[in-house]
Design a protein around this motif. Structure first.
Motif, PDB file in Angstrom:
ATOM      1  N   LEU A   7       0.831  -1.202   0.000  1.00  0.00           N
ATOM      2  CA  LEU A   7       0.000   0.000   0.000  1.00  0.00           C
ATOM      3  C   LEU A   7       0.867   1.253   0.000  1.00  0.00           C
ATOM      4  O   LEU A   7       0.630   2.187  -0.781  1.00  0.00           O
ATOM      5  CB  LEU A   7      -0.936  -0.018   1.215  1.00  0.00           C
ATOM      6  N   LEU A   8       1.882   1.281   0.859  1.00  0.00           N
ATOM      7  CA  LEU A   8       2.769   2.443   0.923  1.00  0.00           C
ATOM      8  C   LEU A   8       3.494   2.661  -0.403  1.00  0.00           C
ATOM      9  O   LEU A   8       3.627   3.798  -0.880  1.00  0.00           O
ATOM     10  CB  LEU A   8       3.785   2.263   2.046  1.00  0.00           C
ATOM     11  N   ALA A   9       3.980   1.568  -0.995  1.00  0.00           N
ATOM     12  CA  ALA A   9       4.713   1.687  -2.255  1.00  0.00           C
ATOM     13  C   ALA A   9       3.799   2.204  -3.368  1.00  0.00           C
ATOM     14  O   ALA A   9       4.186   3.088  -4.149  1.00  0.00           O
ATOM     15  CB  ALA A   9       5.327   0.344  -2.637  1.00  0.00           C
ATOM     16  N   HIS A  54      12.460 -12.290  -2.894  1.00  0.00           N
ATOM     17  CA  HIS A  54      12.857 -11.400  -1.806  1.00  0.00           C
ATOM     18  C   HIS A  54      12.091 -11.743  -0.530  1.00  0.00           C
ATOM     19  O   HIS A  54      12.693 -11.866   0.549  1.00  0.00           O
ATOM     20  CB  HIS A  54      12.594  -9.947  -2.207  1.00  0.00           C
ATOM     21  N   VAL A  55      10.769 -11.878  -0.639  1.00  0.00           N
ATOM     22  CA  VAL A  55       9.947 -12.165   0.532  1.00  0.00           C
ATOM     23  C   VAL A  55      10.273 -13.543   1.105  1.00  0.00           C
ATOM     24  O   VAL A  55      10.429 -13.695   2.322  1.00  0.00           O
ATOM     25  CB  VAL A  55       8.451 -12.057   0.182  1.00  0.00           C
ATOM     26  N   ALA A 114      12.546  -2.272  -0.899  1.00  0.00           N
ATOM     27  CA  ALA A 114      13.279  -1.430   0.053  1.00  0.00           C
ATOM     28  C   ALA A 114      12.555  -1.351   1.393  1.00  0.00           C
ATOM     29  O   ALA A 114      13.182  -1.304   2.456  1.00  0.00           O
ATOM     30  CB  ALA A 114      13.464  -0.027  -0.525  1.00  0.00           C
ATOM     31  N   LEU A 115      11.222  -1.354   1.335  1.00  0.00           N
ATOM     32  CA  LEU A 115      10.427  -1.300   2.563  1.00  0.00           C
ATOM     33  C   LEU A 115      10.368  -2.649   3.270  1.00  0.00           C
ATOM     34  O   LEU A 115      10.231  -2.715   4.495  1.00  0.00           O
ATOM     35  CB  LEU A 115       8.993  -0.846   2.238  1.00  0.00           C
ATOM     36  N   ALA A 116      10.458  -3.725   2.497  1.00  0.00           N
ATOM     37  CA  ALA A 116      10.231  -5.070   3.024  1.00  0.00           C
ATOM     38  C   ALA A 116      11.500  -5.656   3.635  1.00  0.00           C
ATOM     39  O   ALA A 116      12.045  -6.668   3.162  1.00  0.00           O
ATOM     40  CB  ALA A 116       9.700  -5.988   1.928  1.00  0.00           C
ATOM     41  N   GLN A 117      11.964  -5.021   4.687  1.00  0.00           N
ATOM     42  CA  GLN A 117      13.120  -5.519   5.427  1.00  0.00           C
ATOM     43  C   GLN A 117      12.625  -6.024   6.787  1.00  0.00           C
ATOM     44  O   GLN A 117      11.691  -5.477   7.355  1.00  0.00           O
ATOM     45  CB  GLN A 117      14.151  -4.409   5.628  1.00  0.00           C
TER      46      GLN A 117
END
Length: 217
Positions: free
Chosen positions: A25-27, A119-120, A81-84
């Protein structure tokens, strides 16, 4: 008539194995803001969640081709970048351990792009024996083809599998393939998931009760 024996469990990725929807949502909010679109939770649920990226940008902005590809690439780079430091949905590690104990097959069926899916999964420390990507299948959810392909690759019948999804389109895809499906309440209301054919809904995997036909090892 004999009941079917459970042989395989299939999972969606985003919103199912981890609650990644707030990050998506943020992205989307960031990349769509220059186009004058405001992405709030209701907009995300109704217009974005569970859909393929090309469909989203074509529907929202009328974009196709290179311009669409650039926007999608920017959105997914921002998501990664957010999914850390992602954490699995509560109860998932124990649930996967039960799957191993029972000797069940399992896999992931997702509309996520390959780079995002990897990545996830890497962030969660998961290596599913089977990964079906809609972009490689040629048709994404809500089409049942991704789940049908997963069943063929595992060599199991629909009634020998269970699926877990968090979006109406995902539930429609799995149910359309004939798989009993449970909805996770990470992003959508129970009514929306039940309406698409979910057999039941759970907040997380700690709430799941194994069906009676499951064969214990």
């Amino acid at each position: 008539m004999l009941k079917s024996v459970l042989k395989a469990v299939l999972f969606d990725l985003d919103g199912t194995l981890a609650d990644t929807d707030p990050l998506h949502l943020l992205a989307w909010r960031e990349v769509l803001a220059p186009y004058g679109l405001k992405v709030d939770p209701a907009f995300y649920r109704e217009r974005i969640s569970g859909r393929l990226n090309p469909e989203i940008v074509r529907d929202l902005l009328g974009l196709e081709g290179k311009e669409a590809e650039r926007l999608i690439a920017a959105k997914e780079a921002r998501f990664r970048a957010l999914a850390q430091g992602l954490r699995p949905t509560p109860g998932l590690p124990e649930f996967l351990e039960r799957i191993r104990e029972k000797g069940l097959l399992w896999g992931v069926v997702t509309n996520a792009p390959k780079e995002n899916a990897r990545h996830v999964l890497e962030a969660l420390g998961l290596r599913p024996p089977l990964l079906v990507l809609a972009e490689e299948v040629g048709r994404g959810k809500p089409d049942p083809l991704p789940y049908q392909l997963a069943l063929r690759r595992l060599g199991v019948a629909p009634e020998e599998a269970l699926a877990f999804e968090d979006s109406p389109s995902g539930v429609r895809s799995a149910v359309g393939a004939g798989i009993p499906t449970y909805g996770l309440l990470t992003g959508h209301e129970a009514e929306a998931l039940i309406r698409e054919g979910a057999s039941g809904v759970i907040r997380n995997f700690t709430e799941f009760a194994w069906p009676e036909y499951t064969s214990e090892k």
